[in-house]
Design a protein around this motif. Structure first.
Motif, mmCIF file in Angstrom:
data_model
loop_
_atom_site.group_PDB
_atom_site.id
_atom_site.type_symbol
_atom_site.label_atom_id
_atom_site.label_comp_id
_atom_site.label_asym_id
_atom_site.label_seq_id
_atom_site.Cartn_x
_atom_site.Cartn_y
_atom_site.Cartn_z
ATOM 1 N N PHE A 2 -0.151 3.032 -3.396
ATOM 2 C CA PHE A 2 0.427 3.494 -2.153
ATOM 3 C C PHE A 2 -0.585 3.921 -1.350
ATOM 4 O O PHE A 2 -0.428 3.634 -0.083
ATOM 5 C CB PHE A 2 1.432 4.750 -2.522
ATOM 6 C CG PHE A 2 2.650 4.434 -2.856
ATOM 7 C CD1 PHE A 2 3.620 3.803 -2.036
ATOM 8 C CD2 PHE A 2 3.398 4.461 -4.379
ATOM 9 C CE1 PHE A 2 4.933 3.539 -2.260
ATOM 10 C CE2 PHE A 2 4.575 4.059 -4.593
ATOM 11 C CZ PHE A 2 5.365 3.616 -3.481
ATOM 12 N N ALA A 36 -2.302 0.656 0.229
ATOM 13 C CA ALA A 36 -1.181 0.015 1.195
ATOM 14 C C ALA A 36 -1.018 0.512 2.356
ATOM 15 O O ALA A 36 -1.102 1.626 2.629
ATOM 16 C CB ALA A 36 0.217 -0.174 0.525
ATOM 17 N N ASP A 37 -0.715 -0.552 3.484
ATOM 18 C CA ASP A 37 -0.745 -0.026 4.795
ATOM 19 C C ASP A 37 0.854 0.214 5.089
ATOM 20 O O ASP A 37 1.521 -0.880 5.521
ATOM 21 C CB ASP A 37 -1.195 -1.073 5.529
ATOM 22 C CG ASP A 37 -1.047 -0.808 7.211
ATOM 23 O OD1 ASP A 37 -0.733 0.224 7.476
ATOM 24 O OD2 ASP A 37 -1.478 -1.788 7.898
ATOM 25 N N LEU A 38 1.316 1.117 4.801
ATOM 26 C CA LEU A 38 2.768 1.512 4.925
ATOM 27 C C LEU A 38 3.376 1.469 6.185
ATOM 28 O O LEU A 38 4.347 1.521 6.588
ATOM 29 C CB LEU A 38 2.981 2.923 4.384
ATOM 30 C CG LEU A 38 2.739 3.010 2.855
ATOM 31 C CD1 LEU A 38 3.158 4.541 2.390
ATOM 32 C CD2 LEU A 38 3.434 2.047 1.977
ATOM 33 N N LYS A 82 3.208 -0.859 8.015
ATOM 34 C CA LYS A 82 3.936 -2.354 8.398
ATOM 35 C C LYS A 82 5.559 -2.392 7.966
ATOM 36 O O LYS A 82 6.001 -3.155 8.294
ATOM 37 C CB LYS A 82 3.105 -3.344 7.477
ATOM 38 C CG LYS A 82 2.003 -3.701 8.074
ATOM 39 C CD LYS A 82 1.286 -4.844 7.106
ATOM 40 C CE LYS A 82 0.076 -5.417 7.525
ATOM 41 N NZ LYS A 82 -0.701 -6.260 6.550
ATOM 42 N N ILE A 83 5.861 -1.234 7.326
ATOM 43 C CA ILE A 83 7.262 -1.217 6.649
ATOM 44 C C ILE A 83 7.876 -0.336 8.142
ATOM 45 O O ILE A 83 7.333 0.318 8.704
ATOM 46 C CB ILE A 83 7.417 -0.280 5.678
ATOM 47 C CG1 ILE A 83 6.731 -0.717 4.484
ATOM 48 C CG2 ILE A 83 9.006 -0.234 5.316
ATOM 49 C CD1 ILE A 83 6.651 0.139 3.413
ATOM 50 N N LEU A 95 3.640 -3.776 -2.288
ATOM 51 C CA LEU A 95 2.843 -2.884 -1.965
ATOM 52 C C LEU A 95 1.536 -3.697 -1.353
ATOM 53 O O LEU A 95 0.989 -3.387 -0.580
ATOM 54 C CB LEU A 95 2.744 -1.790 -2.843
ATOM 55 C CG LEU A 95 3.629 -0.508 -2.694
ATOM 56 C CD1 LEU A 95 3.529 0.401 -3.806
ATOM 57 C CD2 LEU A 95 3.878 0.086 -1.327
ATOM 58 N N MET A 96 1.076 -4.434 -2.542
ATOM 59 C CA MET A 96 -0.264 -4.877 -2.315
ATOM 60 C C MET A 96 -0.094 -6.224 -1.243
ATOM 61 O O MET A 96 -1.039 -6.453 -0.660
ATOM 62 C CB MET A 96 -0.780 -5.784 -3.723
ATOM 63 C CG MET A 96 -1.157 -4.645 -4.651
ATOM 64 S SD MET A 96 -1.810 -5.513 -5.975
ATOM 65 C CE MET A 96 -1.703 -4.219 -7.210
ATOM 66 N N LEU A 132 1.193 -5.607 1.446
ATOM 67 C CA LEU A 132 1.180 -4.684 2.532
ATOM 68 C C LEU A 132 -0.328 -4.191 2.890
ATOM 69 O O LEU A 132 -0.605 -3.700 4.002
ATOM 70 C CB LEU A 132 2.065 -3.311 2.436
ATOM 71 C CG LEU A 132 3.625 -3.695 2.613
ATOM 72 C CD1 LEU A 132 4.176 -2.077 2.323
ATOM 73 C CD2 LEU A 132 3.803 -3.969 4.248
ATOM 74 N N MET A 133 -1.209 -4.542 2.044
ATOM 75 C CA MET A 133 -2.649 -4.089 2.109
ATOM 76 C C MET A 133 -3.234 -5.072 3.186
ATOM 77 O O MET A 133 -3.001 -6.095 3.206
ATOM 78 C CB MET A 133 -3.341 -4.282 0.786
ATOM 79 C CG MET A 133 -3.041 -3.152 -0.093
ATOM 80 S SD MET A 133 -3.889 -3.120 -1.705
ATOM 81 C CE MET A 133 -3.092 -2.430 -2.658
ATOM 82 N N PRO A 134 -3.867 -4.607 3.935
ATOM 83 C CA PRO A 134 -4.649 -5.135 5.199
ATOM 84 C C PRO A 134 -5.429 -6.200 4.575
ATOM 85 O O PRO A 134 -6.177 -5.995 3.664
ATOM 86 C CB PRO A 134 -5.410 -4.146 5.917
ATOM 87 C CG PRO A 134 -5.244 -3.067 5.042
ATOM 88 C CD PRO A 134 -4.351 -2.964 4.027
#
Lengths: 407, 322
Positions: free
Chosen positions: A245, A248-250, A252-253, B26-27, B29-31
């Motif tokens: 968590f 992750a780049d939250l 973007k949600i 989630l991964m 979503l990682m940059p």
């Protein structure tokens, strides 16, 4: 317990004490609670520790102002200064401060320039806007002349002297790898670390109450579904999930991303993620308590005299849930702090320059060599506060659990 | 019983699937996916090349389709390549698993060996100085941040006394074999084991003590004493065996949790285990490795929980599983 178990001697003692307490004034629940808690000496000391930490966190800006230091001002000329050392602000920063002062106090500046000319501190052909800077140079090169100038001149000069005094800072615990004051960062770190723990405790208490009470009160299908979710979440190891968590780049949600904007982003993100993964034990406790209270005689009695559902919940269910809830939330806050500091140590929690006790230890493995104090102190604070939280939780459990009352 | 196991197995599989999907999403979503990184290093790349590469690696598909592809690949045994190490993921995981097993089982064994006797003695001498100190130390152990404890041990033993290495798994470049190799491993594993043992001991001491106190209050203990059994027999045969039941559950859960909990310890000591692999691969954006390491960790924990439940049912006939 049956009659046979009690030897006749104790029996008579019992009746004796009973007779005595009949004549005594009955104590309120709160008084009983305080009395019980005070019996747990370690918990009382722990509570004091927590109150001290909490107060210094709340009044952090004032304490730091009194100490004359700033948690974020860097001074690369004075990195790793030992405890009890003084450092002088780099010339560029001094000039910036003076410029800011001149901008904010035009009246005082004019008066200061007048005074300086009158006292012949500066040559007449000096530009007016340069005067404060020249004065600052005089202060550094010839402190005595400057001091006598201040004592003879108006309040503008003494205000200016007060500003200049802050260019020299005293570091009680020394400075870190960027020349920032360690004590100031510790105090601000307390602010962040305690706040995260408290917020996580608060929000998971709300989530736990909501889910637990719903499951316990309505039972049946809702109970089944909610408890299966709770069970599933309980079996998951949280640390790896936190790391995912955190990485992750939250942002973007869609909806969550907007919530996470601003400088407090890392704090909000931590609280949201942690609260949503820690409410399960609380939900279980609340559900269990609600289930047993629902069937109790006094709730039945309350129903018979025609009380509404609402007053039963407020009058009977909530006070009974309150005790175990407070204990569980207290202990959870200790865990939350352990997780926050751990993640911040790994570089995934609170992001610098904001200070947290965890991220102060980020470079600790190198600091062990250069400046062991910096590796010891923040960790010691974490340890102290968490152990204090755990002891207070233990004391609360003893004090709030009527079965545990020791007589 | 079998019915119960199968039902739990099914439930566990569902949970694992959900978690693997969440972690996959989630991964995502990682940059920085591989193509984005290529773009960064080569700004003159044309847009159509980017699109072509994304299509080639399947990165243009929606998350759930990519997850499905990953899942079917994984179930077929194709774990993919590591972007950091440039080798198949299967080549990395094995050694790391062994290292973590070594660390966590040694620590777990030590913790139990020390904590159970301490807990039993504290319970039997409830209220004495020993009980008080044991309780205090258990609280301290539970509150000790493991990363800081590790740093302190490194400071004392590696920096000041210089008797043990500050971190690592084995001496790099050492070609020692047999006993010398074992001694080398031992040197590196000592400090992580100490940190891990201490952080787990606290829970066991408190649980053993609690369970023992609870059992000693039972009627059957009074009966055993009343019929004149030796205290030793009462404690070890009647009390301790019953106190073991909750302990087994805690043990099984802990067995699973050692995988999750090892991350910080392994990170502090740069110990090359699965925990460090989870952390490094997530930070280093090594997607394939991260997915496998993470989900192995989760699967371990879920499986151990299942074992805990089943062993509980075997040990305690009062619990009926419908």
């Amino acid at each position: 317990m049956t009659e046979n178990n009690t030897p006749p001697v104790t029996k008579s003692q019992n009746t004796a004490t009973l007779g005595q307490s009949d004549t005594e004034k009955s104590k309120s629940l709160l008084a009983l609670f305080v009395e019980q808690f005070a019996e747990h000496k370690v918990a009382v000391v722990s509570l004091l520790v927590l109150v001290c930490a909490g107060l210094s966190a709340i009044f952090a800006p004032y304490i730091v102002a009194i100490l004359g230091v700033d948690p974020n001002s860097q001074n690369i000329l004075h990195r790793f200064a030992g405890p009890g050392s003084t450092s002088i602000m780099p010339a560029v920063q001094q000039e910036e401060r003076i410029e800011l002062w001149v901008e904010n106090h035009p009246e005082l500046t004019r008066q200061l320039v007048d005074d300086a000319h009158k006292a012949e501190m500066v040559s007449v052909d000096e530009l007016e806007e340069d005067v404060p800077f020249v004065l600052n140079e005089v202060r550094q090169e010839d402190p005595e002349t400057f001091a006598s100038f201040v004592s003879q001149s108006s309040e503008a000069a003494s205000e200016f002297a007060a500003l200049a005094e802050r260019f020299e800072t005293y570091h009680i615990l020394g400075t870190d790898e960027l020349g920032r004051d360690v004590l100031a960062r510790l105090i601000y770190g307390a602010r962040i670390s305690l706040m995260v723990a408290a917020l996580v405790g608060f929000f998971s208490a709300i989530l736990g109450l909501l889910f637990g009470a719903t499951a316990g009160y309505f039972g049946g299908f809702a109970d089944n579904v909610l408890m299966r979710i709770t069970d599933a979440l309980l079996t998951i190891p949280t640390l790896p999930l936190y790391i995912i968590f955190a990485a992750a780049d939250l942002g973007k949600i869609p909806v969550v991303g907007e919530m996470l904007e601003g400088e407090n982003q890392s704090v909000i993100k931590m609280v949201v993620v942690m609260a949503s993964l820690t409410w399960m034990p609380i939900a279980r406790i609340v559900r269990g308590t609600v289930l047993s209270i629902k069937e109790s005689e006094y709730v039945l009695a309350a129903k018979t005299i025609g009380l509404s559902h609402f007053s039963i919940v407020v009058g009977h269910v909530i006070p009974n849930v309150f005790g175990p809830l407070v204990v569980a939330v207290t202990l959870l806050m200790g865990d939350a702090m352990l997780i926050e500091t751990g993640l911040s140590f790994l570089g995934l929690g609170i992001q610098p320059p904001m200070a947290s006790w965890g991220n102060m230890l980020q470079n600790a493995l190198e600091l062990v060599r250069t400046m062991p104090l910096l590796a010891v102190v923040p960790g010691l604070m974490i340890f102290l506060v968490i152990i204090a939280i755990n002891f207070v939780g233990d004391g609360l459990r003893d004090a709030l659990d009527p079965k545990a009352i020791r007589r | 019983m079998w019915n119960f196991i199968i039902r739990r197995l099914f439930f566990t599989t569902i949970v694992l699937l959900i978690i693997s999907f969440v972690s996959f999403a989630l991964m995502a979503l990682m940059p920085g996916d591989p193509v984005e990184e290529l773009m960064m290093s080569n700004p003159s790349m044309r847009a159509e090349d980017v699109a072509r590469l994304k299509a080639l690696y399947g990165l243009d598909l929606p998350v759930y389709e990519r997850y499905w592809n990953w899942l079917t690949d994984t179930l077929r045994g194709d774990l993919g390549y590591s972007r950091t190490y440039k080798v198949p993921v299967t080549d990395i995981i094995g050694d790391r698993l062994i290292n973590t097993f070594l660390l966590s089982f040694t620590a777990l064994g030590l913790a139990l060996l020390l904590a159970v006797p301490i807990g039993v003695i504290a319970a039997l001498r409830n209220g004495t100085k020993f009980d008080y100190i044991a309780n205090l130390l258990a609280f301290a152990g539970q509150s000790l941040p493991p990363f800081w404890f590790g740093i302190m041990l490194i400071m004392i033993f590696a920096e000041w006394l210089q008797v043990l290495p500050a971190g690592g798994t084995t001496t790099i470049g050492s070609d020692a074999t047999g006993l010398a190799a074992l001694a080398d491993r031992l040197k590196y594993i000592t400090l992580p084991v100490v940190v891990f043992t201490v952080s787990q001991m606290a829970v066991y001491v408190r649980y053993t003590r609690g369970a023992m106190i609870e059992v000693m209050r039972q009627d059957y203990i009074r009966t055993a004493r009343a019929k004149g059994l030796a205290e030793k027999r009462v404690v070890f045969v009647h009390a301790f065996r019953n106190a073991l039941i909750p302990l087994v559950t805690i043990f099984a859960i802990a067995l699973g949790n050692v995988f999750g909990g090892a991350i910080i310890t392994e990170q502090v000591f740069a110990y090359q285990g699965v925990g460090k692999l989870v952390f490094d691969s997530i930070i280093g954006n090594d997607f394939r490795v991260a997915m496998v390491a993470f989900n192995i960790t989760i699967a371990m924990v879920l499986f151990m929980n299942l074992v805990a439940d089943v062993s509980y049912a075997f040990l305690d006939p009062r619990i009926a599983y419908k």
